[in-house]
Design an enzyme around this catalytic site. Structure first.
Site, PDB file in Angstrom:
ATOM      1  N   ASP A 292      44.673  33.810  50.236  1.00  0.00           N
ATOM      2  CA  ASP A 292      43.325  33.345  50.594  1.00  0.00           C
ATOM      3  C   ASP A 292      43.246  33.095  52.091  1.00  0.00           C
ATOM      4  OD1 ASP A 292      40.894  32.030  50.814  1.00  0.00           O
ATOM      5  OD2 ASP A 292      41.700  30.131  50.049  1.00  0.00           O
TER       6      ASP A 292
ATOM      7  N   ASP B 283      41.375  36.910  48.961  1.00  0.00           N
ATOM      8  CA  ASP B 283      40.369  37.803  49.533  1.00  0.00           C
ATOM      9  C   ASP B 283      41.039  38.955  50.284  1.00  0.00           C
ATOM     10  OD1 ASP B 283      41.194  36.460  51.957  1.00  0.00           O
ATOM     11  OD2 ASP B 283      39.800  34.838  51.434  1.00  0.00           O
TER      12      ASP B 283
ATOM     13  N   ASP C 141      39.128  51.775  34.914  1.00  0.00           N
ATOM     14  CA  ASP C 141      39.008  50.730  33.898  1.00  0.00           C
ATOM     15  C   ASP C 141      38.430  51.307  32.601  1.00  0.00           C
ATOM     16  OD1 ASP C 141      39.114  47.768  33.400  1.00  0.00           O
ATOM     17  OD2 ASP C 141      36.973  48.045  33.024  1.00  0.00           O
TER      18      ASP C 141
ATOM     19  N   GLU D 185      43.411  53.394  32.684  1.00  0.00           N
ATOM     20  CA  GLU D 185      43.680  52.266  31.811  1.00  0.00           C
ATOM     21  C   GLU D 185      43.162  52.708  30.451  1.00  0.00           C
ATOM     22  OE1 GLU D 185      42.637  47.941  30.207  1.00  0.00           O
ATOM     23  OE2 GLU D 185      41.111  49.306  30.941  1.00  0.00           O
TER      24      GLU D 185
HETATM   25  C1  NOJ Z   1      40.369  45.988  31.567  1.00  0.00           C
HETATM   26  C2  NOJ Z   1      40.591  45.029  32.676  1.00  0.00           C
HETATM   27  O1  NOJ Z   1      41.923  45.108  33.089  1.00  0.00           O
HETATM   28  C3  NOJ Z   1      40.224  43.661  32.139  1.00  0.00           C
HETATM   29  O2  NOJ Z   1      40.608  42.637  33.021  1.00  0.00           O
HETATM   30  C4  NOJ Z   1      38.748  43.639  31.855  1.00  0.00           C
HETATM   31  O3  NOJ Z   1      38.411  42.429  31.236  1.00  0.00           O
HETATM   32  C5  NOJ Z   1      38.344  44.778  30.923  1.00  0.00           C
HETATM   33  N1  NOJ Z   1      38.957  46.032  31.270  1.00  0.00           N
HETATM   34  C6  NOJ Z   1      36.855  45.007  30.952  1.00  0.00           C
HETATM   35  O4  NOJ Z   1      36.468  45.584  32.168  1.00  0.00           O
HETATM   36 MG    MG Z   2      39.113  33.172  50.200  1.00  0.00          MG
END
Ligand code: NOJ
Ligand code: MG
Length: 541
Positions: free
Chosen positions: A35, A43, A216, A275
């Site tokens: 941070d 950040d 994702d 993922e």
């Molecule tokens: C997978 C992500 O790693 C997770 O953190 C998130 O809650 C879900 N996809 C939904 O986007």
């Molecule tokens: Mg910060």
């Protein structure tokens, strides 16, 4: 800092050509890494300030979790503007600066892209709510009429991953689909406008210089035609074990092929990692066919127990199925969604010992490895976070323990929380005071630390010709152990792991390179204590 700078790695001679086939990719959970402005939240300038640490650790690339404009209902996985940085994390100029500095340190940058759903505050979803049923605005999402009298029942029986129905009703009576939180409405990927918009978003970040994307919910972008019922309750338990009408549908692959063509139109081997929670390693491998994404996270490895036979089965199956499509296998032990593996493997001293051995096992396997921030420090899951701090939507909706305990900020230095995480007095999740001995500074001073083990393993992985991409040869070994040899360029590296409870004697000859505990290699055999691993330079004979 200066020591880390000295350790910053020189580029590998073959870097640039298919770098991703054996890359070690470090996951930065931005909110919890460092941070810079003292508000208790990590950040982008914080990440930037710690690049020397990451370069010194010896990883090849960073995967940054979402830092885009977001109301943070799911901590950034609910994106309101895909082309800008949330003020909590910095500015677009900070992102540019971070990318440039990372490249100067020899580190590639992978950013998260969240294409399955947007935030409910995204301009598109606001427009959809303001527009009537049947409108073009609604057609970007998955709006349907309900069932039953007055349409008061959801359109089908799908359950949200976070618990409860996957549908929420809007005032005019229609329902919209959200596989995750209600604040994360699913997009309709059959709509060409959605496809075009995301192609444009990818280009935006590629033009800014990123080296790739972590995709994702890559397995969720296409839904079965007609949105059929699943027919079972407790669908969350079926995740990763069955094909559901909203996950792992064949139609996702068309979308991924289009993304691959876009990535290939850029120079410099820009990649995408899926993922994807697929029921088997073979189905997972579909995501990495030559014209699809480059890698997919290996959650079968992550979920395997600390047991030689179970690990061997998943390792073999993963290498075989990835090999069949010409992709590198990947290896993942932890991430921001699961209990940290020190704790999964039993916690305490045993969990840490196993995690040390697991590090050597994982980094010796052929393919690409992921390291989740803090795993190099041996951080455990924080199981006793005070109630008022726990804010994970998964827990709030009643599914499982919640994911806050693996997202506790990193301890960098000093004697008291927040251990140099930021300039402010506190961090968004409290860091346990007994992490004093786990800080980067404390471990840097201790050659026996987890951090020292990771640094040395990553150094060897970079220097040893037998590590990285390639094949693996199993050696016969006693029950409860794994022994394999990696070979390349006339050099052979042996890796032995004992997951059992007794010291075992294994035939072996050569020079020890790195051990996770105390081992003895002499006289043609290796004595390997419980939960211990060794790398050695193999001498045949
Ligand atoms: C997978 C992500 O790693 C997770 O953190 C998130 O809650 C879900 N996809 C939904 O986007
Ligand atoms: Mg910060």
């Amino acid at each position: 800092m200066t020591q880390d700078t000295l350790l910053a790695r020189a580029p590998h001679p073959e870097e640039g050509t298919r770098w991703w086939r054996d890359a070690v990719i470090y996951q930065v959970y931005v909110r919890s890494f460092a941070d810079s402005d003292g508000d208790g939240v990590g950040d982008l300038p914080g990440v930037r300030s710690r690049l020397p640490y990451l370069a010194g650790l010896g990883v090849d690339a960073l995967w940054l979790t979402p830092f885009y404009v977001s109301p943070m209902a799911d901590f950034g996985y609910d994106v309101a503007d895909y082309r800008d940085v949330d003020p909590l994390f910095g500015t677009l100029a900070d992102a540019r600066g971070l990318i440039a500095d990372a490249h100067a340190h020899g580190l590639r940058i992978i950013v998260d892209v969240v294409p399955n759903h947007t935030s409910d505050r995204h301009a598109w979803f606001r427009a959809a709510l303001a527009a009537p049923p049947g409108s073009a605005e609604r057609a970007r999402y998955i709006f349907r009429d309900g069932r039953g009298p007055d349409g008061a029942e959801p359109p089908n029986d799908w359950e949200s991953v976070f618990g409860g129905p996957a549908w929420t009703r809007v005032p005019d009576g229609q329902w919209y689909l959200h596989l995750f939180a209600p604040e994360q409405p699913d997009l309709d990927w059959e709509n060409p406008e959605v496809r075009a918009e995301f192609a444009d978003i990818l280009k935006f970040w590629l033009d800014l210089g990123v080296d790739g994307f972590r995709v994702d919910v890559a397995h969720g972008m296409a839904k079965a035609p007609g949105l059929p019922d699943v027919g079972h309750p407790n669908q969350v338990e079926m995740l990763g074990t069955a094909v559901l009408p909203y996950f792992d549908q064949d139609a996702v692959h068309d979308i991924h092929r289009a993304w691959r063509r876009l990535l290939d139109s850029y120079d410099g081997e820009r990649i995408a990692v899926a993922e994807a929670w697929a029921p088997t390693p073979r189905r997972l491998a579909h995501y990495t066919r030559p014209d699809e994404l480059h890698q997919a996270f290996n959650f079968h490895y992550l979920t395997a127990p600390w047991d030689a036979a179970a690990l061997r089965e998943v390792i073999e199956e993963s290498i075989r199925t990835a090999g069949e499509v010409g992709a590198p296998a990947t290896w993942v032990l932890s991430n921001h969604d699961v209990k940290r593996h020190v704790t999964r493997y039993g916690g305490g001293a045993a969990g840490l010992r196993r995690a040390r051995a697991a590090a050597l096992l994982t980094l010796a396997l052929p393919g690409s490895s992921y390291v989740y921030q803090g795993e190099e420090l041996g951080l455990p899951e924080v199981l006793d976070l005070p109630e008022e701090f726990q804010r994970d939507p998964q827990r709030l909706r009643g599914e499982g323990a919640g994911r806050d305990g693996c997202r506790v900020p990193l301890p960098w230095e000093g004697e008291e929380p927040p251990f140099g995480f930021g300039a402010g007095p506190a961090s968004w999740l409290p860091i346990p005071p007994d992490w004093r001995g786990l800080t980067v500074a404390a471990q840097s001073a201790d050659p026996g630390s987890m951090l020292a083990l990771y640094r040395e393993a990553l150094r060897l992985r970079r220097d040893h010709p037998a590590l990285g991409d390639g094949g693996l040869r199993w050696e016969a070994s006693p029950t409860g152990t794994l022994v394999f040899v990696r070979e390349n360029g006339g050099r052979r590296l042996g890796c032995a792991v004992n997951t059992g409870g007794e010291t075992v004697r294994i035939p072996a000859r050569g020079t020890p390179l790195l051990a996770s505990g105390t081992v003895r290699l002499e006289g043609g055999h290796l004595d390997l204590p419980p939960d211990t691993a060794l790398w050695w330079d193999v001498e045949e004979g």
